[in-house]
Structure formats: C-alpha cells, structure tokens
Write an enzyme that holds these catalytic residues in place. Sequence first.
Site, PDB file in Angstrom:
ATOM      1  N   MET A  43       0.137   5.750  -0.885  1.00  4.04           N
ATOM      2  CA  MET A  43      -0.880   5.005  -1.609  1.00  4.04           C
ATOM      3  C   MET A  43      -1.036   5.562  -3.022  1.00  4.04           C
ATOM      4  O   MET A  43      -1.597   6.631  -3.218  1.00  4.04           O
ATOM      5  CB  MET A  43      -2.223   5.143  -0.870  1.00  4.04           C
ATOM      6  CG  MET A  43      -2.269   4.374   0.440  1.00  4.04           C
ATOM      7  SD  MET A  43      -2.025   2.590   0.236  1.00  4.04           S
ATOM      8  CE  MET A  43      -0.545   2.364   1.234  1.00  4.04           C
ATOM      9  N   CYS A  44      -0.528   4.871  -3.942  1.00  4.35           N
ATOM     10  CA  CYS A  44      -0.648   5.289  -5.336  1.00  4.35           C
ATOM     11  C   CYS A  44      -1.689   4.405  -6.023  1.00  4.35           C
ATOM     12  O   CYS A  44      -2.247   3.504  -5.408  1.00  4.35           O
ATOM     13  CB  CYS A  44       0.702   5.157  -6.025  1.00  4.35           C
ATOM     14  SG  CYS A  44       2.040   5.975  -5.096  1.00  4.35           S
TER      15      CYS A  44
END
Lengths: 265, 265, 265, 265
Positions: free
Chosen positions: A1-2
């Site tokens: 999850m960026c």
Amino acid sequence: MCRLIGYLGNPIQLDELLYKQEHSLYKQSYNPLELKSGAVCADGFGVGWYDKAGKPFIYRNTNPLWNDPNLEELSNYVQSTCTVGYARLAGIGEALDISNCQPFRSGKLLFVHNGEILNFQQTLYRPIRESLSDATYQLIKGMTDSEHIFALLVETWQSSPDSTLLSALRGTLQKLTKLASEYNTSFSTNLIVSDGQAVAAIRYAYRTQAPTLYWSCDAVKHPNQVIVASERLSNQNWTAFPEQSMLFVQAESLQPTITLLEKFA
Amino acid sequence: MCRLIGYLGNPIQLDELLYKQEHSLYKQSYNPLELKSGAVCADGFGVGWYDKAGKPFIYRNTNPLWNDPNLEELSNYVQSTCTVGYARLAGIGEALDISNCQPFRSGKLLFVHNGEILNFQQTLYRPIRESLSDATYQLIKGMTDSEHIFALLVETWQSSPDSTLLSALRGTLQKLTKLASEYNTSFSTNLIVSDGQAVAAIRYAYRTQAPTLYWSCDAVKHPNQVIVASERLSNQNWTAFPEQSMLFVQAESLQPTITLLEKFA
Amino acid sequence: MCRLIGYLGNPIQLDELLYKQEHSLYKQSYNPLELKSGAVCADGFGVGWYDKAGKPFIYRNTNPLWNDPNLEELSNYVQSTCTVGYARLAGIGEALDISNCQPFRSGKLLFVHNGEILNFQQTLYRPIRESLSDATYQLIKGMTDSEHIFALLVETWQSSPDSTLLSALRGTLQKLTKLASEYNTSFSTNLIVSDGQAVAAIRYAYRTQAPTLYWSCDAVKHPNQVIVASERLSNQNWTAFPEQSMLFVQAESLQPTITLLEKFA
Amino acid sequence: MCRLIGYLGNPIQLDELLYKQEHSLYKQSYNPLELKSGAVCADGFGVGWYDKAGKPFIYRNTNPLWNDPNLEELSNYVQSTCTVGYARLAGIGEALDISNCQPFRSGKLLFVHNGEILNFQQTLYRPIRESLSDATYQLIKGMTDSEHIFALLVETWQSSPDSTLLSALRGTLQKLTKLASEYNTSFSTNLIVSDGQAVAAIRYAYRTQAPTLYWSCDAVKHPNQVIVASERLSNQNWTAFPEQSMLFVQAESLQPTITLLEKFA
C-alpha cells in the site's frame, strides 16, 4: 500500500504538491490516514515530471520521503505541468532497492502504482514475465508486482500500432484479470500513468477491494489544475473514485472524464 | 523522542530483545504507543552490546530499523549479557547522519538517550561544548543534544579519579540542570548507560515532563533478566519509572534498585 | 569484476581477513591490482560466515567497503572457521541494490562470484530463469549474472538426491557452457562456494579469459588455514589457480586438492 | 583531497560539466590523475547551482558520484549559468555523513573546498569554532575542516558592511594563516566560491603545497564560459593556477583576472 499523487495543469513547483498542501505527500508518508494495512509509507519514494519539451525525469530514493533534503531542494527548483509522486510501503519480502522504487518509466510514460497482487511471487510473477517480449522483459529491474504491471502496460501499448494509452490500460487490466483468474489470485491496482500530455488514473480491483483514490478539480480556485491522490490533500473539492473507474484528462482541455470500467472477469 | 531499550542478565540473542517481544523495539519503531510528539521512530537506529571479554560493540544505521536485513542477521548471531538499543526520531533540523545515531560509546561506556534540550542549538549547544576538555571535545562527531549530554557524562566521569558511574551521572544531571537554569531552557533526559557490568537508567526532566520509561524484572519467569525500555515490551511485569528516578543494576546480583533523584535545580 | 575471498581453517576474527592482511579485501576495494577492467571495487560489498553450529550469516552493504564503520565492528566481533567475502564492481546497467550484493545464500550454501556473462541481459538472462523450477526462480531477488549462476547451482544441487557440492558445481558449469554455446556468448566465472564444512573455488571461463584467482596454504606459519582470493593478500605463499581449475578443501583435513576442469564445451 | 569544479557563463546543462567532458568530474571521481594522496574520490559528492532568479540550490549524496542515477537525471534537467561541483575524498576519521558533503551554502554563497588543515581536530577545530559568532557557529552541521573554513568566510563576509567577496576571502586566508601559525600547523586550501554573479577560485597553502587547480577560458570555441577545476577536463586550453593565486570572474564580463596572493604569514 503506497500513496500516490498525480498532477496535470498549469506549471507549478513540485513543492506545491509534495510539501505545501495540508495533507501533502510529505505528510501522507508519515501520517497516512487511509492505509488498508501498515503504519507508514517510509520505504522510499519517488517523483516524476516532464520538462517543457515533454521529456520525463525521475527522482527516487530509498529513504523515507521526509528524510531527504535533496527532495526539498529539487521541489523548489523543478517546475512542471505534469507530475506523479509516490511514497512507498514495501510489500512483504520486497527489498529496499532503488529498483523497487517508483515511478517507473519507459519512453514517454511515467507510472505509479498502489495495490497488490496477492502472493505475487507465487502466482503471477512468473506468468507475467514469461508473457513478455524480450524487449519488455529486459526493462524490468526490480521485483515488485507494480513494475510487472507496468511491464504489461508497456507490452500492451507497444504491441499494437493503433493502441492509445486508454486502450492499452484496458488491455492491461483485461490481461491481469485473466491471469489472476487463471492462477486463482486477487489483486488491486490503483495507478496513475502519464505521457506528459494526458493523465490517466485507475481504481480497480479483482476479488478484493481497491485502495482509496481521489481527484480534485477546483473550477473556481484552481481552474487549471487536476490532481489525483490516494488521500485528499485538503478538506475541499475532492471526489472519491468509484470502484472500477478511470479518470482521463488531457492537457489541452483539463476536463477530466470519469468512466466506469467493465469487469474484465 | 526516540525509543530506548537496555538489558542486563543471562546471555541472550539480540533478536529476543529487538524482534521477538510482543512490543519489541522493531515494533516500537513503526508503531510507538507513547511518543510525546512525532509519529514513528524511523530516522535510524542503533544497538550496542558487550562480548564475553566485556568489550563494547556498536551497530548503527540511518535506515528505519525495520528496513535493515543486516540487523536481523546480526540479531540472530550476537549473544550478550548486556545490550542497549535505540530507534531514532530525529529532532527538527538534525541531519540523517550516522554520526547522529546512537548508541554513543567511549571506552567501556555505551549510552542511549531519549529526550530533548529545548532549542538546543540556541541554548546549551555552545556552552556545553565550551565547558569540555579538548579530549572530550574531540569525541563529539555529530550535532545532537544527546551526544552532548554523553560528552558531559564522559567529562564528569573522567574528571575525578573517585567517580563511579552513579556519581558521574548525578554530576552530569547537576551540570545540565545548572546550565539549563542559566540559559533559561528546559530539558528531558531519559537515558540508559552501561559499562558492561552494570546498567543505570534515568528518567529525569527539568521544567518539562520526562518521556515514559519502564523496567521489568520477572523473578519467576525470567529471574536472570532486567530490562529497561521506553515502552513496555509486553503486558506483564512492567513498572513505570517515577519521575526523577534512577534504576541501577549490577551483573552480579541482578537486583535493581530504584532511587529517587534530588532536584538539582 | 569483483574481488573475492574465502577462508576455511581454525577460528579467526573476520578482521584478520578483511583488514589486517597486507593486501586485504579492504585494500583491494580501493586499490585493486589485477582488475581486468574498471578502477575500484566500490559498488558495495558483502561477507558471509558460519557460526559454531554451522549456520550461515551474511552482511551486505551498498557503500564502498572502506566506508562502513559497522563492518569494522562486526569484523572485530565475529569469529568463524569458514568465511567468504566480496567487494563489488557493478556491471554496466546493474543497479546499486542490496539485492545485487553478494554473498548469496540458500540453505547452508554461501556463494560469491567474480566474472561476467557477456551481454547477460540479452543472452542468458531469460534462458537461465526459464530453466529453473518455481522454487529456485523465487530465490532470485536481483538482476546480476552472478545470482543467476548461483540459482543454477542451487537448482543442480537440489535436482538430484545424489549430488555433492562438487558434482553440482560441475553440473552448473556444464549447463552454463551449453547455454553460452547455444546463445553464442562467452563467460568467465570465478567463484567460491561453501556449505560451512568445505570450500570449493573455481576459475573457469568459456571463450574468454578468467580473472585471476589465488590460494594460500602455509604449512609452516599457518598450518590450519586455507585462503582463496582474487588477489594475493601478501607476497608469500600464494599460488595462482590454473585456468579451468577447481580447488576443494574440507574442514576435517584442510588439505586442498586442485583439479583441472574438463572443457564442458 | 577532493576534486572541485566551478562554472560561470552561458546557460548549460549540468551534464555538460559533470559527465560529458573528456575528463569530467564523473571520471575524476573514479580515475583522478592528480591526487596528492588517496586513490579515488568516492566518499560522496555534491553539486550546487543558481536558478534564473539567482537562488542557489544544492544536491548532495554520500554515494560515489558514479553510483547515483538521480544525478544523471538532475544533470539532464538543470540548466544554469553558475555551478559548482565536488567529489569527496574523506579525511581520516571523517564520517560518511551528508553534513560533511559539499557544497556548503549560506545566503547566496555556494562554496567547495579541497585541501586540508593538518591535524585539524587537534589544532584549529576548536579555535575556529570559538572565534565565531553564535549565528555562524550554528550554521556548522558537520565536522570537516572545509566547513569550518567556510564558516570563517561567512563570518568575515558578514562582519563588515563594506566587505566584498574578495575582501572577505582575503580576510579569511589571513585569519586562517594566523591561526595556523599560532597553533603550529599547516594547511592547503583550494576553493571555489560564488554568489551567483561572480566566481572566485583560490589556490593557497601555508607551510605545505597546494593541490592542483586549473582554469579554462576558450575565447574561440567557448567565448562565454569560464571553468575552474582540480584537474583539466580536456587536453586543450587549460592553465594551471600559480601557487598562492586567485581567479575572479564576473558574469557580466566573463573576463577572468588572476591575482597573486600575498603571503599572509
């Protein structure tokens, strides 16, 4: 999850986007509010932009975004009409390598991705690679699912003389979905991609939920700016992407269109 | 505001302390629960330990603790009876330099510090330096208040042939408090210091509140271990340091004593 | 062209090998004398060793070897009877990623490689990968020819229940040579590999010249030590490997045997 | 012993200076030809430049210059009429900290230094610091003699309303020489300093020999460029600085003047 960000509009300094907003990418890196998992996006970062001639540039680092004085300098120097940015939260087992940091680039394309192919190493890693032409195969420098999705896009884009960015994106999602179905996995893929003249942003998932994605286009205050981001940069004028949707905006008009994507499954 | 840990007891592998506990230093680095300010302790880290001959070693890195595969290796290899560890949250304006990472070492001493001298650069930075002997002056490699407090300790320790670790610590707090009063600032100073044979830990503040500090000594489950940490490593058997207090424990007895510190002001 | 070192013998501190010798790996990193190309080996480094129980450990860094104070600490702490070390000179286009730093490890095996598959990306990169089982495929984390040769070795080693380290090495060279012939490229492959109980070192090339490799076994001064290195560590008692040769030495006897390798072509 | 470069002239892309010349700073970092000691300049690097409005920017990294893909990007993007660059060879005991990397900056000034104050830590380190005003004292972030010489310059520059860059430079050399005489040490100080409108470069030493320094001003081929560098960038049109000399050039005229410096001793 960026955490992702994309910009198309009148020329701005990068710091407008990366530091100065209320909930800027800088702030999202140490205080993200809508992560599905993990605590911070501190496993590197990157930014990409186009110069006046439309040539794409990238700057990447494995440090946390907030720990790079060079980015502050750069952000005060660089002006651009088209920018993407990214703060990384590494997947399990992914090394802190510069090669695993985004944006990825090929020709004119800049690309950032947030999401995950479930059990990537054990599922689509090898099938995606083996589906590629030698030229695209050799573009890949790292190990992330993100870079492999980018490779699929490049391959799709280049495989047909008639393909547009939009058709290539649809083709990529279709291939990914087909592969995921075949190898019995799920994936989410929020992505922002540009060729310097247009920005496309996608929120899409297969058998799982996509991370958040928002866009902003303030016709009054900032008539010449379209911004896409994983989290709202401020409290005003942000619209959530519906699931399975795509935004497309061109530099000429700066009028974003939102399209619902078909289920490719 | 950093996170600290100290250990004295039977020989253990470092990973017991750094990774395996429920709320280990590893976890505290990305998910600290009792920070007074800041979000994560991801501006570097360090660990120090003694070998069987009592020689101190240090390992430091400017990456987030969770992003160092070498630390995992090391933690599985190193065994020690006496260890200190530290996850850094840099103060404003402090560079991400290895020289600013703790533990600090001089002779047999290992030292980690959490806290802050308010407006250090503008207040005690220069007065502390100028109070030092040339030898101690040249020990300082970085810019942090922490290292300057350590220099004061080394100076105090070495200035009198009769000084013990405890008397040197008291002398250091006394000097610091006097300087802070003189230059009209405040400070907090949680610290863990060892010479390999004993560990002293202090929770002290002047005109402000000290960060949290806990100690654990489980006479039943782990009769041969004393641990000090900024945050409890688990839900059991942890005692909060009173404000203005010092723990002292020696390798021979492993019986910690808690002393309330006088107000040196 | 990297610089390699390997050691089997009585327990020594790593600093004996890495720093204290006249022409130690430390010195070879900034002042190599027999590089075929390039100026320094400053694109990272690594060291691997076994503890008393025979468990392998690795430490790697992308900095130049001389710029890592942690390595000095570690080298003064770690004692081992079996060690490999490596100073990197990156090939063209190879990123400064930790994943591209050696030694590589799988199970008990530690492996360092110096040499080059000519035009690796365009020749054997894909064929090697596609020849691998899924398990071995997923071991690969970087982009170097070295790691892919290691993967071939692991695959060969594990593919037959009867294989020994020596037979696996021969099998690997055979496969490599066959592939190089098929894809019309050349390669050199100096390597040192160990399982903790034995060390094998190879100097081999196909259609090119192999880099230098030396071994030392001083029956008088150091009867219990066998060292292999890309460059002589001192002026005494070093023997050059013939081209296409392999040294093998076991911990029990410490009597190295040199075998000329068949031409697998 | 570092390698320096300075540029004043028509706008050029940084890559012209850093990469494209025959013996560019890039090449000097791994293959320096005139170092007085050491092998390579691989302990970090930095570059500084001015934008059109005359605002100074810096980019610094602790990696070897050749190992930074971001510098390549940046060098292709940044255009400037005034630039300084630097490849570091760290002095003994100096940490690989970003704070020890040049250029240094204060207000409009950019500064790079090559040379050495002999036994700096034991000689002028403390006297220089203690001679500074609080404001200048707080500018110093690292430990190098270079930064302390820069602090002296800033102090001298700011101490008199009438001072010019040239008078401040002379004042700095005078102070340094006096201190070196008083504390019985020697020093060499090649430096390039700019305010964006003019560049001054000095080759000076006291009781030792100064490193090499060259300048180039090709009235025919490149009438609008003045370059100063530790080593000639090509075989043509380079003039060695005499010992104890200073070059000064202003953006308006681009006519460098060379002055012999008095011996301040």
